[in-house]
Enzyme design. Sequence first.
Site, PDB file in Angstrom:
ATOM      1  N   GLY A  50      -1.131  51.937  -7.111  1.00 34.61           N
ATOM      2  CA  GLY A  50      -1.409  51.093  -5.962  1.00 34.61           C
ATOM      3  C   GLY A  50      -0.119  50.498  -5.414  1.00 34.61           C
ATOM      4  O   GLY A  50       0.943  51.128  -5.455  1.00 34.61           O
ATOM      5  N   SER A  51      -0.199  49.268  -4.947  1.00 34.88           N
ATOM      6  CA  SER A  51       0.951  48.656  -4.277  1.00 34.88           C
ATOM      7  C   SER A  51       2.131  48.404  -5.200  1.00 34.88           C
ATOM      8  O   SER A  51       3.247  48.176  -4.713  1.00 34.88           O
ATOM      9  CB  SER A  51       0.514  47.335  -3.650  1.00 34.88           C
ATOM     10  OG  SER A  51      -0.542  47.583  -2.743  1.00 34.88           O
ATOM     11  N   THR A  52       1.906  48.432  -6.496  1.00 36.37           N
ATOM     12  CA  THR A  52       3.046  48.239  -7.397  1.00 36.37           C
ATOM     13  C   THR A  52       4.055  49.368  -7.238  1.00 36.37           C
ATOM     14  O   THR A  52       5.185  49.270  -7.665  1.00 36.37           O
ATOM     15  CB  THR A  52       2.602  48.182  -8.867  1.00 36.37           C
ATOM     16  OG1 THR A  52       1.949  49.412  -9.200  1.00 36.37           O
ATOM     17  CG2 THR A  52       1.650  47.040  -9.120  1.00 36.37           C
ATOM     18  N   PHE A  53       3.611  50.449  -6.599  1.00 34.45           N
ATOM     19  CA  PHE A  53       4.439  51.632  -6.430  1.00 34.45           C
ATOM     20  C   PHE A  53       5.443  51.455  -5.282  1.00 34.45           C
ATOM     21  O   PHE A  53       6.376  52.229  -5.117  1.00 34.45           O
ATOM     22  CB  PHE A  53       3.512  52.824  -6.148  1.00 34.45           C
ATOM     23  CG  PHE A  53       4.183  54.171  -6.176  1.00 34.45           C
ATOM     24  CD1 PHE A  53       4.786  54.638  -7.340  1.00 34.45           C
ATOM     25  CD2 PHE A  53       4.197  54.989  -5.055  1.00 34.45           C
ATOM     26  CE1 PHE A  53       5.382  55.882  -7.378  1.00 34.45           C
ATOM     27  CE2 PHE A  53       4.793  56.236  -5.084  1.00 34.45           C
ATOM     28  CZ  PHE A  53       5.384  56.689  -6.250  1.00 34.45           C
TER      29      PHE A  53
END
Lengths: 621, 380
Positions: free
Chosen positions: A318-321
Amino acid sequence: MRRETKRTGVFTRRALLLMGGQVAVLGTMAARLYQVQVVEGGRYATLANENRISARMIAPPRGRILDRFGTPLAGSRINWRALLISEQATDVKATLDAFSRIVPLTEYERARIDRELHRRRHFIPVMVREFLSWPDMAAIEVNAPDLPGILVDVGTTRIYPYGERLAHVVGYVAPPNEADVANDPLLSLPGLRIGRSGMEKYHDLALRGRPGAVQLEVNAVGRVIRELDRQEGVQGDDVGLTIDAGLQEAVVTLLGDESASAVVMDCRNGEVLAMATNPGFDPTVFNSGVSQAQWSEWTRDRRTPLINKATSGLYAPGSTFKMAVALAAIEGKAMTINDRVECPGYLDLGDTRFHCWRKGGHGMLDLRGGIKNSCDVYFYEAARRVGIDKVAAMSNRLGLGTELELDLPGQRSGLIPTRDWRIGQGHPWNIGDTIVSGIGQGYIQVTPLQLATYTARLASGRQVQPHLTRSLGGVLQPGVLPEDWPSLDLPDKALRMVREGMWSVVNEQGGTAPLAKLADPKWQMAGKTGSAQVRRVSREMRESGTFDSAKLPWEYRPHALFVAFAPVDAPRYALAVVIEHGNAGAAAAAPLAKDIMTETLQRDPANRTEPLGAKLADAKS
Amino acid sequence: MERRLWREASFDLTGKILRINWLYVLLLCALAGVGYTALYSAAGGAVEPYAGRHALRFCIGLALMLCVSLIDIRLIARLSWVAYAGGIGLLVAVLRMGHVGKGAQRWIELGGLQLQPSELMKIALVLALASWFHKASWERIGNPLFLVPPIVAILLPVGLILKEPNLGTAVITAMIGGAVMFGAGVRWWKFLLVAAPVPFAAQFAYQHLHDYQRARIDTFMHPENDPLGAGYNILQSKIALGSGGMWGKGFLQGTQGHLDFLPEKQTDFIFTMIGEEFGLVGAWAVMGLLALIVLGGMLIALRCRNQFGRLVAMGISVNFFMYVFVNIAMVMGAIPVGGVPLPLVSHGGSAMLTVMLGFGVLMSVHVHRDVEFEGTGEDR
């Protein structure tokens, strides 16, 4: 008369002849005896000694597994066993009946005992029951007169003081199977266990130690007459882990009942300080064999207690990427840190519209703003400009979707898609795939440990590898010093900007994870939220405006993720938290990350030689 | 006639007792003492279960022997064919209702006593053959037809013993019969005639042996092929003997026997225990004692003045010699294991009694060595 004299004469001659023959035969036998007893005597004397003395190996005590402060995580405990020697029992059945009245035996156990009694020689002890409690022991001893043939004996068994809280890391031991024994005859020793998972498996050889030998005087049928000589084996090496047992315990407690995983790492050298996976399992169960009921309970549980989610649970980041995408774009010269992207709330590509999580859009954003707001459109654009292959290369460099040099068996490598990978699967790569990869969705799969490593690398700028072994047999292993790890070779400015973005996520007004802000003002944490969809959300659902993933059935809710490091000014600890079906990273994972990081900073295991709250740990174990 | 009666008159009980060869009795007691010592060690340094019973049996056997030695040899001669018939009857009985031990019917229970009829048969055969040749002149012995009944008398029990089956005892029985005929003066070439086809007969017999007998011969030939199986006994026996060395490990110090490596150490392999604990010196001493008993029996035969007594004494001595030879050769691995005990040393009741019965007859020959005997023209 003459005839009779002749007969007598013949008899006398023949009798003397016979006597001579007898003397000759006896003389020959005497000579032969001389040959056997004296001439060949030495050889036979050696044979006699071999006959008489039987050397048997004895299983060495298995080495312990300790945490970074020396707290035992796996050790050996005395195991009281009741054995039955059938030749000493007047009536085996009566003895077992009497035993049953003191320590009840199940039908199953009785059948096993009968089977073994049948198979073995009558002087070889058969195990009636092991892991006897002290009261049972006492009761058996007191009733010894009624239990002819029963004897109580001491063995060792593996114990795990932290039980299911560390089961996935420490692993467990089990009796060796036939294939193991075929490879190493030492394993046939009674009581020897073999590491089957976790550190017990990885360091099995070191932990096993060297077997001792005992010389026994035995008779032809193998009965032991007495012990002649004993050489104790060499205990297996102690394995010191990087884990802080106290922190581990705290993290597991914080994870609560969620099906979740959290990894705390020293971001300068990759030491894993805590690797928690909930739910866990009781590792001691494997020592004596897992019951069918227990097994089916584990396999039926959809929270997968047997799987170490930290190393083999696969989730879309998700956005951690997004930090990886940004660094790929900057290094690939597709963007600079100051380039601005306008977010109207969506990105149109051909006839497909890719939405930002915020319906109204974010307006003009630079890198810092993109991370702070977790703006999807910014990273759609970044990914589109740099291309999937460079994103994949950068991700791998940061530890995502690639196999880590982890000293724990069973890790999965996850996946960062590339063009070639997709074509290898027989499909063309679509630009849309690149777009969704920009926000860590699509085909991307990573493990929580990879996320923690990724965060540690972002925070330290070094290519640290996660590892769990700190010392072996008391000798510190390489990898403790930050200098042991090569630099990532990323532009310093870009790294600093990414870190600043992550700081603003937590600490700035309008950041996506205000709930992660540390309460203690002397520490500040940088982080990034993430939500990984497990099911595709259709456009209608999204556009209906009433879509609420929290109302989905548990197994369809998105996973909640959070990665963080602290303290911001001198990063020491990296953290990744994944809550399966926790719905939203910001709401579910961020507060948990805050608590875990607070706990970590308070304990500060990387800067201590003594565990914090050692007395507390003592009282518990 | 007159003279004979006079001799008879001086031949009262006291006279008979005085004529007993007490030195020979002493030799037997010494041998039984060796047995007691060895059995004491075989039991791990205890009187029970072997040594005590051995001593008791020997005392009974000794009493039996002394009683038999006082029986007039002429009465024994007259009863010899009765004894032979009885022996055959017992052999038939053992085939019909005997106890099976180790795959062979060898003994019957008689009033709580285990009896091996084949052992009694050997004595009975000696008596019968001796009485047959007692009356025979040198010329008559030369007549082949005269030899037919004794040959049949030998082959009948040998056949029955083979049927048990007990190859070892059958061969020994045949050899004892042969020895008596040899002493009686049967011509040399006739023995050669019988001996010549033996190798072929052996070949033929081997084909028809029981598996366990064939296994014994095979493992005898190559004991190391199967050290834990059938060759085990021989190999362990040799190990025990060899480890004893020249001087032995000392009384009660033998490891092979005490640790149960040695099979049947109290019976067939008692000599091995002696060799292990007392060394070559001890084993030779026991062999010397055995030789004295054998040769002493032969001397009794030589000193006897009637043909019956001579032949009986020779037959019994040869019987004892065969026991000794087979047993010692067996434990040294020189001949296949045959389940033959060492007389007066090995543990075992019925063998002791039959052996002592035989010595009783031998002693009777000695006591009555000078009596006048019908059919013997040689009395001076």
